[in-house]
Design a protein around this motif. Structure first.
Motif, PDB file in Angstrom:
ATOM      1  N   TYR A  63       5.633   0.334  -4.330  1.00 39.05           N
ATOM      2  CA  TYR A  63       6.319  -0.730  -5.071  1.00 39.05           C
ATOM      3  C   TYR A  63       5.890  -2.152  -4.708  1.00 39.05           C
ATOM      4  CZ  TYR A  63       9.338  -0.735  -0.897  1.00 39.05           C
ATOM      5  OH  TYR A  63       9.793  -0.781   0.374  1.00 39.05           O
ATOM      6  N   SER A  64       4.891  -2.313  -3.834  1.00 44.22           N
ATOM      7  CA  SER A  64       4.578  -3.710  -3.556  1.00 44.22           C
ATOM      8  C   SER A  64       3.087  -3.962  -3.551  1.00 44.22           C
ATOM      9  CB  SER A  64       5.189  -4.138  -2.230  1.00 44.22           C
ATOM     10  OG  SER A  64       4.497  -3.528  -1.182  1.00 44.22           O
ATOM     11  N   ALA A  65       2.754  -5.233  -3.649  1.00 41.64           N
ATOM     12  CA  ALA A  65       1.358  -5.643  -3.753  1.00 41.64           C
ATOM     13  C   ALA A  65       0.663  -5.526  -2.402  1.00 41.64           C
ATOM     14  CB  ALA A  65       1.301  -7.089  -4.247  1.00 41.64           C
ATOM     15  N   SER A  66      -0.676  -5.589  -2.441  1.00 43.90           N
ATOM     16  CA  SER A  66      -1.401  -5.303  -1.209  1.00 43.90           C
ATOM     17  C   SER A  66      -1.242  -6.433  -0.190  1.00 43.90           C
ATOM     18  CB  SER A  66      -2.863  -5.017  -1.507  1.00 43.90           C
ATOM     19  OG  SER A  66      -3.666  -6.112  -1.184  1.00 43.90           O
ATOM     20  N   PHE A  67      -0.996  -7.673  -0.654  1.00 49.59           N
ATOM     21  CA  PHE A  67      -0.834  -8.735   0.352  1.00 49.59           C
ATOM     22  C   PHE A  67       0.452  -8.533   1.148  1.00 49.59           C
ATOM     23  CE2 PHE A  67       2.539 -11.378  -1.334  1.00 49.59           C
ATOM     24  CZ  PHE A  67       2.500 -11.130  -2.693  1.00 49.59           C
ATOM     25  N   SER A  68       1.486  -7.965   0.502  1.00 51.87           N
ATOM     26  CA  SER A  68       2.682  -7.736   1.294  1.00 51.87           C
ATOM     27  C   SER A  68       2.504  -6.561   2.250  1.00 51.87           C
ATOM     28  CB  SER A  68       3.934  -7.573   0.436  1.00 51.87           C
ATOM     29  OG  SER A  68       3.648  -6.847  -0.706  1.00 51.87           O
ATOM     30  N   LEU A  69       1.557  -5.657   1.912  1.00 50.25           N
ATOM     31  CA  LEU A  69       1.221  -4.591   2.851  1.00 50.25           C
ATOM     32  C   LEU A  69       0.562  -5.181   4.097  1.00 50.25           C
ATOM     33  CD1 LEU A  69      -0.223  -1.483   1.001  1.00 50.25           C
ATOM     34  CD2 LEU A  69       2.007  -1.813   2.050  1.00 50.25           C
TER      35      LEU A  69
END
Lengths: 233, 618
Positions: free
Chosen positions: B328-334
């Motif tokens: 559910y989240s974008a790679s920058f938040s990963l």
């Protein structure tokens, strides 16, 4: 002069004082008696607010002192002599006295160093020695002298006879008598019944932080069952 | 011979500001028991304020008045800091106050940047003292001679104040038993404020006095901090003669080192400190620190309990949410979450040492950065496969921790903390100066994970696995017999020993294990960034972890992790602003004042008060 009204004190979760109430009248010497762990020292500390009672009220000279910082209580004329003496071991005898010095107070004796050295001649000889070089008895005298430097009108003496030699105890008895004759009020905690009887007008006995007896020494002497139940032989 | 004498004179002159700053710190610690990290910031303010006054006031008189004025102004600033920031937290657990002083560092850094600008300021020469004297034919700057005279005068004045006046007697009495001083009718609050003001003024004076030799810049707060702590510890915390002697030793040795062995300058003082503390565990003139002798024994430690089913459920849900994050989240938040997780593991490893072991390490970055460097060095110089380097890194950090712990554990309290800091600095200086191997300031780059771990999502899962696993393992150990023994050694070393626990061995193992976990965090870090620089070993990095653990709550198991999430989360938001340090500093101070038990501890207390939870939860 000092009125303790239903105080409750805790150490962490341990309930040490339970609804403890008693009064000390001006000019009297009152002995607070009880076994080890009965709550005598906690009572003393609660009066000085070194332990904050969570309930109850303490008044000194008609002023509510509950919750006041300790130094303000001392400034009102309440002198505290702790049980474990707590002298400043790295300071000399004279310097220890200097820490206790306060301005003269109306209605109380103004003590000078020399007067205290007259009262405790042993200290005079050791005036430039550090606290840690003193014997147990000398330390006990120093802690009393240090408190007297604050010219208190009321002294809390926590177990002055604990761990000192019998000759010193005799000397303490004399000193307390002298303080009383100069109009000082004293609350004295003790386990040594002999000592308490020699100096006090009345007694309060506590056990597990509760008051078991409050009356004159004659009344206490007439009830040996109380003495046997709550005081060590 | 001539050069020798001239160098001694230079060394003694250099000792001047160092002594002033150090004795201020020592004085403050002696009375208030506060380890004032912000002392370097006060020194920096002294330099900037002195410079500013000198621009306005002309001539020799103006120069010297400026120095005095700087001292007085910094003293006033110190008083404000004490009254606004420290007074509310005196009752907090020991050492918690240093978090507040860390907040002050950040605030002062940004205020200095706003007021004085980012340019380094070149200190003005002292009017009338521009030239040199000839001492046995060697030139010695006139200003050095003046410093040589001023320092003993200040030292004597201080000595007089401390030994011959009633205020001094009270200060010494309060150093020993402040509660008793209060019971004798002395308002210790004002005594504390006064001492803090005086200590700050000395730092300000030191900053202003070194202007003609140095100048003023925005890094001088951290730069002076390490030498000053070293001096105070070598001399013995609270001892003025000790501080003087130590300042002289360090400064003179340093002058010689610059001449004969320039590579050694950064390491030298720490080596001296390690040697001194090995021989005299409480410094040259220090006294043994006895826990609780200063009338500030806090609440007894709470027993810790395994998580209740409710907490276990919450944790499981939380971990599940983390595991499903790639959905559910974008790679920058990963990437961001990876950072947070690594930082949490780092903080949790320190928390293990600090909370359960009662061992306050000021140099935990040594193992985090150490682990990162072990991995990077293995990859760069030995062509080690990434997987192997990744596994060897925590091992290397753990072994380093065992060796360092073996030396440090002879000491206790602040001395222990300082020695751990010294070793961390030693490691940092080694890495910084040994350029051929470590790349020095340029760091080591191109340290990437193996192909199969390269995608952000895969590396995220690797991090999640090791961080969550590591944190759970640390927590599990807290509830194991080893954890019991560790806590027993913390609460009463003597009693623990009398029941047959080898406390030294237990503590050493704990130290090594905390280092191992710190190293694991470091290894995860280096492969996620692809590079490592000496700042991962810096004091500032150690402080980050320390602040996080205290902010989260030392006395709660979840403290390290909660603090880590909070700190990283806030940092991520604040870094977007120009003056993020100011906001961050104020926020830290705010939390410290509002939640003296740390975030988790205060939440728990609050919830207990509202009867939301029973004391057995969390």
């Amino acid at each position: 002069m000092l009125r303790i009204d239903a105080i409750n004190s805790f150490y962490g979760k341990a309930h040490v004082l339970r609804d403890l109430s008693f009064n000390v009248c001006k000019g009297h010497v009152v002995a607070l008696l009880g076994r080890n762990g009965a709550g005598k020292s906690t009572t003393m500390k609660s009066i000085m607010q070194l332990v904050r009672p969570s309930l109850g009220k303490i008044t000194f000279k008609d002023e509510d002192i509950t919750g006041l910082p300790s130094h303000q209580i001392a400034k009102l004329g309440l002198g505290y002599v702790p049980e474990d003496r707590r002298i400043f071991t790295d300071l000399t005898v004279v310097e220890n006295l200097l820490v206790g010095r306060q301005p003269p107070r109306e209605g109380a004796v103004t003590w000078s160093q020399e007067m205290l050295f007259d009262l405790f001649p042993n200290l005079a000889e050791r005036r430039n020695n550090r606290g840690k070089a003193l014997s147990g008895g000398e330390q006990q005298m120093l802690t009393i002298a240090r408190t007297l430097m604050g010219n208190p009108s009321f002294v809390l003496l926590d177990e002055p006879s604990e761990g000192v030699a019998p000759v010193i105890i005799e000397q303490m008895i004399k000193v307390i008598g002298q303080l009383k004759s100069e109009g000082l009020t004293v609350l004295l905690s003790e386990q040594n019944l002999h000592f308490a009887q020699a100096v006090s007008d009345s007694a309060v006995i506590i056990e597990s932080g509760m008051k078991m007896f409050d009356g004159t020494l004659e009344a206490l002497n007439s009830k040996p069952e109380i003495r046997d139940a709550y005081l060590a032989a | 011979m001539e050069l020798f004498v001239a160098q001694i004179i230079t060394g003694l002159a250099n000792a001047s500001s160092l002594f002033l700053v150090a004795c201020g710190l020592s004085l403050i610690f002696g009375v208030t028991r506060i380890v004032n990290f912000a002392h370097g910031s006060l020194y920096m303010l002294g330099a900037y304020l002195g410079y500013t006054f000198m621009q306005v006031l002309p001539g020799a008189l103006g120069f010297w008045s400026s120095i005095l004025l700087a001292g007085v102004s910094v003293g006033v600033i110190g008083i404000l800091v004490e009254m606004l920031v420290l007074r509310p937290v005196y009752k907090a657990p020991e050492l918690f106050q240093l978090v507040a002083t860390f907040g002050v560092i950040l605030v002062i850094q940004d205020i200095a940047l706003i007021v004085f600008g980012p340019e380094d300021l070149l200190g003005p020469r002292a009017p009338g003292l521009r030239g040199v004297f000839r001492v046995m034919g060697e030139p010695v700057p006139k200003y050095d001679i003046i410093l040589l005279v001023i320092t003993p005068i200040v030292a004597l004045a201080l000595w007089y104040l401390i030994t011959q006046t009633r205020v001094g007697v009270l200060v010494r009495a309060a150093t020993q038993d402040r509660e008793m001083v209060s019971a004798l009718g002395v308002n210790q609050a004002w005594l504390f404020t006064g001492v803090f003001g005086l200590g700050s003024a000395l730092a300000g004076l030191g900053g202003a006095l070194q202007l003609p030799k140095g100048g003023a810049d925005l890094l001088m707060d951290f730069h002076i901090l390490a030498p000053v702590f070293v001096v105070v510890v070598i001399g013995g915390m609270g001892s003025l003669p000790g501080a003087y002697l130590a300042a002289v030793i360090i400064s003179v040795l340093n002058v010689f080192a610059v001449t004969y062995l320039p590579q050694s300058t950064l390491v030298l003082m720490f080596v001296v400190m390690i040697v001194v503390l090995t021989i005299r565990p409480y410094g040259l003139f220090g006294r043994e620190e006895v826990a609780g002798e200063h009338g500030q024994v806090g609440e007894p430690e709470r027993p810790i309990k395994p998580a209740s089913p409710r907490v276990q459920l919450l944790t499981s849900v939380f971990i599940l949410l983390l595991a499903m994050m790639p959905i559910y989240s974008a790679s920058f938040s990963l990437v961001f979450t990876t950072d947070v997780l690594i930082f949490c593991l780092f903080a949790a490893s320190l928390h293990f040492l600090l909370g359960l072991g009662g061992l306050v390490s000021f140099g935990h970055a040594a193992y985090y950065g150490g682990g990162a460097y072990v991995a990077a060095l293995l990859v760069t110089h030995a062509n080690t496969p990434m997987e192997l380097a990744f596994l060897l890194a925590p091992l290397g950090a753990g072994i380093a921790a065992l060796v360092i712990g073996w030396v440090c554990l002879r000491l206790t309290g602040v001395y222990f903390a300082m020695l751990t800091l010294a070793f961390a600095q030693l490691l940092w200086s080694l890495v910084f100066q040994w350029g051929e191997v470590t790349g020095g300031d340029d760091g080591i780059v191109n340290i990437w994970p193996s192909e199969w771990l390269k995608p952000t999502i895969v590396y995220y899962y690797l991090t999640l696995l090791f961080c969550v696993g590591g944190i759970l393992l640390l927590r599990h150990i807290a509830h194991s017999p080893f954890g019991y023994a560790l806590r027993a050694a913390r609460d009463s070393k003597r009693q623990a020993e009398s029941t047959g626990i080898d406390t030294r061995k237990i503590q050493l193992l704990a130290f090594g294990f905390a280092g191992f976990m710190g190293g694991l965090a470091g290894a995860l870090f280096v492969f996620s960034k692809g590079s490592v620089f000496p700042n991962e070993l810096e004091i500032a990095r150690s402080f980050d972890a320390l602040i996080v653990v205290f902010l989260g709550g030392v006395k709660t198991l979840a403290g390290g992790v909660a603090g880590g999430v909070f700190f990283k989360g806030i940092e991520d938001i604040l870094l977007k602003f120009e003056y993020w340090r100011l906001v961050m500093g104020l926020l830290i101070i705010f939390v410290v004042v509002l939640a003296p038990e740390g975030i988790v501890g205060s939440l728990r207390k609050g919830a207990e008060r509202l009867n939301l939870i029973k004391s057995k939860d969390m």
